[in-house]
Design an enzyme around this catalytic site. Structure first.
Site, PDB file in Angstrom:
ATOM      1  N   GLY A 221      24.432  41.733  25.898  1.00 50.58           N
ATOM      2  CA  GLY A 221      24.357  40.519  24.879  1.00 50.58           C
ATOM      3  C   GLY A 221      24.271  39.298  25.981  1.00 50.58           C
TER       4      GLY A 221
ATOM      5  N   CYS B 103      49.725  42.737  52.136  1.00 44.64           N
ATOM      6  CA  CYS B 103      48.413  43.456  51.711  1.00 44.64           C
ATOM      7  C   CYS B 103      48.338  44.698  52.298  1.00 44.64           C
ATOM      8  CB  CYS B 103      47.179  42.633  51.554  1.00 44.64           C
ATOM      9  SG  CYS B 103      45.965  43.390  50.892  1.00 44.64           S
TER      10      CYS B 103
ATOM     11  N   ASP C   6      37.919  41.645  33.145  1.00 44.87           N
ATOM     12  CA  ASP C   6      36.857  41.820  34.147  1.00 44.87           C
ATOM     13  C   ASP C   6      36.532  40.430  34.580  1.00 44.87           C
ATOM     14  OD1 ASP C   6      35.041  41.294  31.467  1.00 44.87           O
ATOM     15  OD2 ASP C   6      33.811  41.019  33.238  1.00 44.87           O
TER      16      ASP C   6
ATOM     17  N   CYS D 154      45.476  46.541  52.325  1.00 50.32           N
ATOM     18  CA  CYS D 154      43.755  46.636  52.291  1.00 50.32           C
ATOM     19  C   CYS D 154      43.387  46.753  53.525  1.00 50.32           C
ATOM     20  CB  CYS D 154      42.955  45.654  51.665  1.00 50.32           C
ATOM     21  SG  CYS D 154      42.756  44.179  52.655  1.00 50.32           S
TER      22      CYS D 154
ATOM     23  N   HIS E  97      39.659  43.237  49.980  1.00 55.54           N
ATOM     24  CA  HIS E  97      40.477  42.723  50.038  1.00 55.54           C
ATOM     25  C   HIS E  97      41.243  42.037  48.605  1.00 55.54           C
ATOM     26  CE1 HIS E  97      44.115  39.896  50.629  1.00 55.54           C
ATOM     27  NE2 HIS E  97      43.497  39.078  50.122  1.00 55.54           N
TER      28      HIS E  97
ATOM     29  N   CYS F 249      43.388  43.727  55.746  1.00 58.96           N
ATOM     30  CA  CYS F 249      44.646  43.020  56.285  1.00 58.96           C
ATOM     31  C   CYS F 249      45.285  43.971  57.280  1.00 58.96           C
ATOM     32  CB  CYS F 249      45.330  42.585  55.028  1.00 58.96           C
ATOM     33  SG  CYS F 249      44.772  41.591  54.023  1.00 58.96           S
TER      34      CYS F 249
ATOM     35  N   ASP G 226      28.903  46.993  29.550  1.00 56.88           N
ATOM     36  CA  ASP G 226      28.711  45.704  28.665  1.00 56.88           C
ATOM     37  C   ASP G 226      27.513  46.105  27.878  1.00 56.88           C
ATOM     38  OD1 ASP G 226      26.582  44.744  30.220  1.00 56.88           O
ATOM     39  OD2 ASP G 226      27.950  43.334  30.932  1.00 56.88           O
ATOM     40  N   SER G 227      27.076  45.283  26.653  1.00 59.86           N
ATOM     41  CA  SER G 227      26.084  45.469  25.784  1.00 59.86           C
ATOM     42  C   SER G 227      24.674  44.986  26.283  1.00 59.86           C
ATOM     43  CB  SER G 227      26.417  44.981  24.295  1.00 59.86           C
ATOM     44  OG  SER G 227      26.427  43.688  24.335  1.00 59.86           O
TER      45      SER G 227
HETATM   46 ZN   LIG Z   1      44.197  42.512  52.179  1.00 64.26          ZN
END
Ligand SMILES: [Zn+2]
Length: 366
Positions: A95, A304, A266, A306, A335, A309, A92-93
């Site tokens: 700003g 999930c 984002d 991840c 997660h 999990c 990002d700039s």
């Molecule tokens: Zn997870």
């Protein structure tokens, strides 16, 4: 083309599934980009970030120019090498942060003079310097320097701020050095005024950028207004270039914005929530500090993939959170980023299959 490639692979209504091409790999869109503000996605190793599916992260001009310094990072081989992230980076700039963090700001036509929030040192951030810093960092996607319009604000103030941002956008574009796999995005401003948004979109398109961001939304105006501003802005942007809604958002905000033609997002939410015991799951948002998890042997989200999990129980995650253990932040951030990566993957699949209209973010009412 020398900048950032963008190919649209499928459409469903206003939504698109596409592919961005950069010097550091390709990125499937719609995409969520984790925040790597100070050259790190907080509580995550680069390998862990990549394991969630992310192939692009954000870096922050304001933070990195103050510490450790853009010239230092450039001398050490650029931000990709410095943070050991081989995939794409958008910066990002500065700003937004200069308005929210710095002390004693003075805005002029030239730029923003301010004092560092770290040590009080004086700095001047101009469109030219912001683009130079992003070049020193080696950003694949540079953002034009703009003024973050306060909200709420009088219409006259919003209009003057938007016009200043358009002049700064032109200077940012002129300062940008073209090189293969690197591009610069312009930013539409105009607050919550559809006509100002429309005028800003027309002006920014005229300047001609590799992609177009929509800034100054999701700062308290409410989801209905955010969506109304997207409907006023997106049709005025080039159909063949990527669109990025800055700082958004909650899962339901992302789904609604994708349906209105946005490709990139984002937000601090998944990473910050991960450090405060909050988890986004397919069954809703959970607070791991809550005592009801203390004896629960089941995983956070059985669907999930991840590490939190697949390896641990809710009871253990509750214990880590209550004990203030660093591992709680690490596992819950992994997660939450996996939830966001899977959400965008599911959105891409829904667009390809032509079933986006009925798509709802897992675990949300919207
Ligand atoms: Zn997870």
């Amino acid at each position: 083309m020398t900048g950032i490639g963008f190919e649209i692979l499928a459409r469903d209504g206003a939504a698109r599934a596409g592919r961005l091409s950069t010097a550091h790999g390709t990125i499937e869109t719609p995409v969520f980009m984790p925040l790597g503000t100070a050259g790190t996605v907080k509580a995550m190793t680069p390998e862990g970030v990549a394991a969630t599916g992310a192939r692009i992260v954000l870096g922050n001009t304001y933070h990195l120019m103050l510490r450790p310094g853009a010239e230092r990072i450039a001398a050490l081989g650029g931000l990709h090498r410095f943070m050991n992230w081989p995939h794409a980076i958008l910066t990002d700039s500065g700003g937004f942060q200069v308005m929210s963090l710095a002390a004693l700001r003075t805005i002029s036509e030239a730029g923003v003079a301010f004092r560092s929030h770290l040590d009080g040192s004086r700095h001047l951030l101009t469109p030219e310097r912001s683009v130079e810093i992003q070049h020193l960092l080696g950003a694949n996607i540079t953002m034009a320097f703009d003024e973050c319009t306060p909200f709420p604000a009088e219409r006259d103030q919003v209009e003057a701020s938007m016009e200043l941002s358009m002049r700064w956008a032109e200077r940012s574009r002129a300062a940008f050095t073209e090189r293969p796999g690197h591009g610069i995005f312009g930013i539409v401003q105009g607050g919550v005024h559809a006509d100002l948004r429309h005028r800003s979109a027309a002006r920014i398109t005229e300047i001609c950028f590799d992609g177009y961001a929509i800034g100054g939304l999701a700062i308290g105006e409410g989801q209905a207004t955010t969506f109304a501003m997207l409907e006023a802005t997106v049709p005025a942007l080039p159909a063949d270039r990527p669109r990025y809604l800055m700082g958004v958002g909650k899962p339901a905000d992302i789904v609604g914005a994708v349906k209105r033609g946005v490709d990139m997002f984002d937000c601090v939410l998944p990473t910050r929530s991960g450090r405060t015991g909050q988890a986004f799951t397919r069954a809703g948002t959970l607070n791991l500090r809550n005592a009801r998890h203390a004896d629960d042997p089941t995983p956070l989200d059985p669907e999930c993939r991840c590490p939190a999990c697949t390896g641990f129980s809710r009871a253990y995650l509750h214990h880590l959170t209550k004990s203030g253990e660093i591992l709680a932040s690490m596992l819950l951030t992994a997660h939450n980023l996996t939830y966001y990566a899977d959400l965008t993957a599911e959105l891409r699949a829904a667009i390809r299959d032509g079933r986006l209209a009925e798509f709802v973010a897992p675990g949300t009412a919207g």
